[in-house]
Enzyme design. Structure first.
Site, short mmCIF file in Angstrom:
data_model
loop_
_atom_site.label_atom_id
_atom_site.label_comp_id
_atom_site.label_asym_id
_atom_site.label_seq_id
_atom_site.Cartn_x
_atom_site.Cartn_y
_atom_site.Cartn_z
N GLU A 117 0.29 -1.80 0.14
CA GLU A 117 -0.36 0.14 0.18
C GLU A 117 1.05 1.40 -0.03
O GLU A 117 2.24 1.14 -0.03
CB GLU A 117 -1.20 0.05 0.96
CG GLU A 117 -1.67 -1.53 1.04
CD GLU A 117 -3.30 -1.59 2.33
OE1 GLU A 117 -3.89 -1.58 1.72
OE2 GLU A 117 -2.45 -1.27 3.84
N HIS A 239 -9.42 9.28 3.75
CA HIS A 239 -8.73 8.70 2.53
C HIS A 239 -9.37 9.11 1.66
O HIS A 239 -10.61 10.32 1.17
CB HIS A 239 -9.87 7.53 3.16
CG HIS A 239 -9.49 6.11 2.13
ND1 HIS A 239 -9.39 6.61 0.74
CD2 HIS A 239 -8.65 5.12 2.84
CE1 HIS A 239 -8.36 4.98 0.77
NE2 HIS A 239 -8.40 4.22 1.72
N ARG A 285 -0.64 8.80 1.75
CA ARG A 285 -2.40 9.11 1.93
C ARG A 285 -2.79 11.14 0.86
O ARG A 285 -4.04 11.56 1.32
CB ARG A 285 -3.08 9.22 2.58
CG ARG A 285 -3.16 7.25 2.39
CD ARG A 285 -4.77 7.28 3.81
NE ARG A 285 -4.16 5.33 3.52
CZ ARG A 285 -5.15 4.70 4.42
NH1 ARG A 285 -5.44 4.66 5.39
NH2 ARG A 285 -5.40 3.26 3.93
N HIS A 346 -11.06 10.21 7.72
CA HIS A 346 -11.13 8.44 7.80
C HIS A 346 -10.33 7.55 8.95
O HIS A 346 -10.79 6.79 9.31
CB HIS A 346 -10.10 8.10 6.18
CG HIS A 346 -9.12 6.28 6.45
ND1 HIS A 346 -10.96 5.49 6.67
CD2 HIS A 346 -8.61 5.62 6.49
CE1 HIS A 346 -10.56 4.27 6.07
NE2 HIS A 346 -9.02 4.55 6.03
N ARG A 381 0.00 8.86 9.05
CA ARG A 381 -0.14 7.13 9.36
C ARG A 381 0.17 6.26 8.49
O ARG A 381 -0.56 7.01 7.18
CB ARG A 381 -1.88 6.48 9.87
CG ARG A 381 -1.87 5.03 9.83
CD ARG A 381 -3.59 4.92 10.26
NE ARG A 381 -4.05 5.43 9.25
CZ ARG A 381 -4.83 3.96 8.83
NH1 ARG A 381 -4.45 2.60 9.05
NH2 ARG A 381 -5.98 4.40 7.43
C1 FAD Z 1 -13.07 2.08 6.55
C2 FAD Z 1 -11.73 1.99 6.72
C3 FAD Z 1 -10.81 1.05 6.43
C4 FAD Z 1 -9.79 0.31 6.65
N1 FAD Z 1 -9.16 0.02 6.50
C5 FAD Z 1 -8.03 -0.28 7.51
C6 FAD Z 1 -7.01 -1.19 7.41
O1 FAD Z 1 -7.03 -1.94 6.07
N2 FAD Z 1 -5.74 -1.54 8.37
C7 FAD Z 1 -5.80 -0.64 8.54
O2 FAD Z 1 -4.68 -1.18 9.19
N3 FAD Z 1 -6.04 0.15 9.55
C8 FAD Z 1 -8.07 0.10 8.70
N4 FAD Z 1 -8.92 0.98 9.38
C9 FAD Z 1 -8.35 1.73 10.54
C10 FAD Z 1 -9.19 0.85 11.63
O3 FAD Z 1 -10.04 0.26 11.29
C11 FAD Z 1 -9.49 1.23 13.02
O4 FAD Z 1 -8.18 2.34 13.39
C12 FAD Z 1 -8.79 0.52 14.31
O5 FAD Z 1 -9.92 -0.72 13.70
C13 FAD Z 1 -9.90 1.02 14.90
O6 FAD Z 1 -9.57 -0.62 15.95
P1 FAD Z 1 -10.17 0.20 17.50
O7 FAD Z 1 -9.67 -1.04 18.20
O8 FAD Z 1 -9.29 0.62 18.39
O9 FAD Z 1 -11.59 0.61 17.30
P2 FAD Z 1 -12.97 0.24 16.74
O10 FAD Z 1 -12.83 -0.48 15.67
O11 FAD Z 1 -14.28 1.77 15.70
O12 FAD Z 1 -13.95 0.11 17.56
C14 FAD Z 1 -14.73 1.20 19.04
C15 FAD Z 1 -15.49 1.06 19.70
O13 FAD Z 1 -15.68 1.49 20.82
C16 FAD Z 1 -17.56 1.48 20.73
N5 FAD Z 1 -17.38 2.35 21.63
C17 FAD Z 1 -17.49 3.67 21.11
N6 FAD Z 1 -17.50 5.02 22.56
C18 FAD Z 1 -18.41 4.24 23.08
C19 FAD Z 1 -18.83 4.54 24.39
N7 FAD Z 1 -19.04 5.62 24.35
N8 FAD Z 1 -19.83 3.67 25.42
C20 FAD Z 1 -19.23 2.27 25.15
N9 FAD Z 1 -18.60 2.00 23.93
C21 FAD Z 1 -18.15 2.66 22.44
C22 FAD Z 1 -18.21 1.54 19.49
O14 FAD Z 1 -19.28 1.08 19.65
C23 FAD Z 1 -16.83 0.57 19.01
O15 FAD Z 1 -17.57 -0.75 18.80
C24 FAD Z 1 -10.02 1.10 8.33
C25 FAD Z 1 -10.63 1.77 9.21
C26 FAD Z 1 -11.87 1.92 7.91
C27 FAD Z 1 -13.25 3.06 8.55
#
Ligand code: FAD
Length: 530
Positions: A117, A239, A285, A346, A381
C-alpha cells in the site's frame, strides 16, 4: 442499583478492546466489555486492506520503521514506533492462534499473500481478501462470546470516568465509569481496578467519513475531561478514495486497489497524479487526498475516477470481492469502468497520550487502539499500521495490568439525575449534530486557513454552550452523550490546528505553507484551560 464490580472494564469492542478482554480473561481476570451498539459495529469491522507486519525474510523492522517515520513527517515517536513494529510478528501470531485466516499466496501455497500500500517500500500487508477487519473482529467476537470470564454489555454507552478527585479519593486515579443502559434508559455505575478506553476514532466529527456512526470521539473526550493529555488532534487522515454515490455512505475503496495498479483519472481520462508526485497513485494518503481535492476544486468536479479495469476481471473479483460487489450494487462494474471517488475523513492520528505500557497520565486508566496516541502515526498514518497498533497496545496494557497486585473495591456513588427532566425537543440535537459536522468539513478539512479555523471555533463555542445547557438540564440519551463528545473532540481538533504554525503531514495550512525546523507534538490538557 449497586455498583457492578470487575477486575477490568473495557470500553469499546473493536479489535483493540476485544484483544484486551480476551487476553485478560485467558489469564483468569473478570472483565466487562461495554459497547454502545452490538459488537460488530466498529471501525475494525470495516478495515479492508489488512495489517502491516514484518514477516518476510526480505523485509526488516528497520525498513518498516523507516517507512512509518517517512509517512509520519518527523513527528513519530521513535521508541514507540520501533516497539510496535518489533512486536508485529507476535501480533500476527496472536491472531493466527485465535483462528484468524489470512489469504495465502496462490503460487507458494503456504506463505501469506502480501499486498503493498501507499508509503510501504515493500509488500508486507497481510489480509483476508478485502475484508480483513471483518475476519479479525468476527474471530475475536467468537472467542469472546465463548469465554465465561467476559461479560458483554451491548447497547451500553459510557458517559464519564469516575475520578478520585470527584469522590474524595486519590485525585489522579480512575475508579470506574458511569454507563447508560440504552434499553433501560438507566445509568449504571461500573467499578473496577482498571479502565481501558478502546473507543476508536472520531470520523463522525466530519460530514463525510468512512467511519461508522459509532466513531464520535467518546473516549478522547472522556479522557480529556478526566485530565489526560490529548496529543496531535490536528492530524486527521482523509482517505483519498471513497465511492461517490448518494446512497453509499462513503463506502471505502481500499488503498490496495491503487496498490494493485488502480489509476486516478479525471472525467476525460487524464491520469493527474503525474502532476503531483512522482510516486503517482502510491504516494502517501495526504498527498493523494490533497491532489484530488485540488483537481476537484480546480475543475469544479464533484469527484474523480479510480480505474483498475485494465486488469483482468478474474484478478479484480478475486482480490476485491467486497468492493466489486458493493460497486456493482450501486451500478458500477469496476472490471469494465472507472469508479467515481472522493476523499472522506478516515483516521484520527492523534488521541489520548499513552506510554509504552498503554498507560495514560491518569492512574489505572489505559487507552488502546485508535483513541490512543502512541506516536506511531506522527503527522500521518502509514496504511495498515493501525490494526497492528490495536493488537500491540492491547497486549501492552494487559501485560501491565497482569503485573499489578489486586486491590479492594471501594463503593462508588451512584449517578444523580434528580434535577433533570425529560428532553423537550430532540430536533435541537440532530440540528446541532449536522451543523457541527458541516462546519468541520467546510472549515477544518484537507486545506485549512487561520480564518476558517476561527470561524469553526466560533461556531463550536456557540454549539458547546447550547449542548452544555442541554446536558445539565435534561435526561441523558445516547445522542446527547455522543453530541457532547463530538463537539469537544471538534474543539480539540481546531485548538490543536490553531497551535500548529506550519504545514506538516496531514495538517496543511495556506497561511503557514512551510515546515518549521523544530518538530513539536501538540499537547492539550484541560488543566491548561482552567
Ligand atoms: C473503512 C475503514 C477501513 C480501514 N482499513 C484499515 C486497514 O486496512 N488496515 C488498518 O490497519 N486499519 C484500517 N482502518 C483503521 C482501523 O480499522 C481502525 O483504526 C481500528 O480498527 C480501530 O480499532 P479500535 O479497536 O481502536 O476501535 P473500533 O474498532 O472503532 O472500536 C471502537 C468501539 O468502541 C465503541 N464505543 C465508542 N464509544 C463508546 C462509548 N462511549 N461507550 C461504549 N462503547 C463505545 C464503538 O461502538 C466501537 O465498537 C480502517 C478504518 C475504516 C473506517
Amino acid at each position: 442499583m449497586k455498583n457492578l464490580k470487575f477486575d477490568s472494564i473495557i470500553v469499546g469492542g473493536g479489535a483493540s478492546g476485544l484483544s484486551c478482554a480476551l487476553i485478560l480473561a485467558q489469564n483468569g481476570k473478570k472483565v466487562a466489555v461495554i459497547n454502545k451498539l452490538r459488537l460488530e459495529e466498529c471501525n475494525s469491522s470495516y478495515a479492508q486492506g489488512g495489517i502491516a507486519a514484518v514477516i518476510e525474510s526480505s523485509d526488516s523492522v528497520d525498513a518498516h520503521v523507516n517507512d512509518t517515520l517517512v509517512a509520519g513527517a518527523g513527528l513519530c515517536n521513535l521508541k514507540h514506533t520501533q516497539h510496535i513494529i518489533e512486536s508485529s510478528k507476535d501480533a500476527i501470531k496472536f491472531l493466527l492462534d485465535i483462528g484468524v485466516h489470512f489469504t495465502l499466496d496462490k503460487d507458494s501455497g503456504n506463505n501469506f499473500h502480501l499486498t503493498q500500500e501507499g508509503g510501504h517500500s515493500t509488500r508486507r500487508i497481510l489480509h483476508s481478501t478485502d475484508s480483513t477487519g471483518k475476519e479479525i473482529t468476527n474471530t475475536l467476537i467468537k472467542n469472546i462470546r465463548a469465554n465465561p470470564n467476559i461479560i458483554i454489555f451491548e447497547d451500553h454507552i459510557a458517559i464519564d470516568l469516575i475520578l478520585g478527585q470527584k469522590i474524595g479519593l486519590i485525585k489522579n486515579k480512575c475508579y470506574g465509569i458511569y454507563v447508560l443502559d440504552k434499553n433501560k434508559n438507566k445509568v449504571v455505575t461500573f467499578n473496577s481496578h482498571n479502565v481501558i478506553l478502546a473507543t476508536g476514532g472520531a470520523g463522525k466529527v466530519y460530514l463525510y467519513t468512512t467511519n461508522p456512526d459509532v466513531a464520535t470521539g467518546d473516549g478522547i473526550a472522556m479522557a480529556y475531561r478526566a485530565g489526560c493529555n490529548i496529543a496531535n488532534m490536528e492530524f486527521i487522515q482523509f482517505h483519498p478514495t471513497c465511492l461517490y454515490h448518494a446512497n453509499a455512505k462513503s463506502f471505502l475503496i481500499s488503498e490496495a486497489v491503487r496498490g494493485e495498479g488502480g489509476q486516478l483519472k479525471l472525467a476525460n481520462g487524464y491520469r493527474f497524479m503525474q502532476d503531483h508526485d512522482q510516486r503517482l497513485e502510491l504516494a502517501p494518503r495526504d498527498i493523494v487526498a490533497r491532489a484530488i481535492d485540488y483537481e476537484m476544486k480546480k475543475h469544479g468536479h464533484d469527484c474523480v475516477y479510480l480505474d483498475i479495469s485494465h486488469k483482468s476481471a478474474n484478478f479484480i473479483i478475486e482480490h476485491f470481492p467486497t468492493i466489486y460487489a458493493t460497486c456493482k450494487k450501486y451500478g458500477f462494474d469496476m472490471t469494465r469502468q472507472a469508479i467515481p471517488v472522493v476523499p472522506a475523513a478516515h483516521y484520527t492520528c492523534g488521541g489520548i497520550e499513552t506510554d509504552l505500557k498503554s498507560r495514560t497520565n491518569v492512574e489505572s486508566l489505559y487507552a488502546v487502539g485508535e483513541c490512543a496516541y502512541t506516536g506511531l502515526h506522527g503527522a500521518n498514518r502509514l496504511a495498515s499500521n493501525s490494526l497492528l497498533e490495536c493488537i500491540v497496545t492491547a497486549k501492552d496494557a494487559v501485560t501491565d495490568i497482569l503485573g499489578k497486585a489486586s486491590t479492594e473495591f471501594i463503593n462508588l456513588p451512584e449517578w444523580d439525575e434528580s434535577w433533570v427532566t425529560n428532553i423537550d425537543e430532540e430536533v435541537i440535537i440532530s440540528h446541532n449534530w449536522d451543523e457541527l459536522r458541516r462546519a468541520m468539513w467546510d472549515y477544518v478539512g484537507i486545506v485549512r486557513t487561520n480564518k476558517r479555523l476561527e470561524r469553526a471555533m466560533h461556531r463550536i463555542n456557540l454549539l458547546k454552550a447550547e449542548i452544555h445547557d442541554y446536558y445539565s438540564n435534561f435526561k441523558l440519551s445516547a445522542n446527547l452523550i455522543e453530541l457532547r463528545n463530538l463537539v469537544l473532540t471538534a474543539e480539540l481538533i481546531v485548538r490543536s490546528a490553531m497551535k500548529r504554525h506550519e504545514s506538516r503531514g496531514l495538517h496543511f495550512s495556506k497561511d503557514y505553507p512551510g515546515l518549521k525546523d523544530k518538530m513539536e507534538t501538540t499537547i492539550l490538557n484541560i488543566k491548561d484551560m482552567i
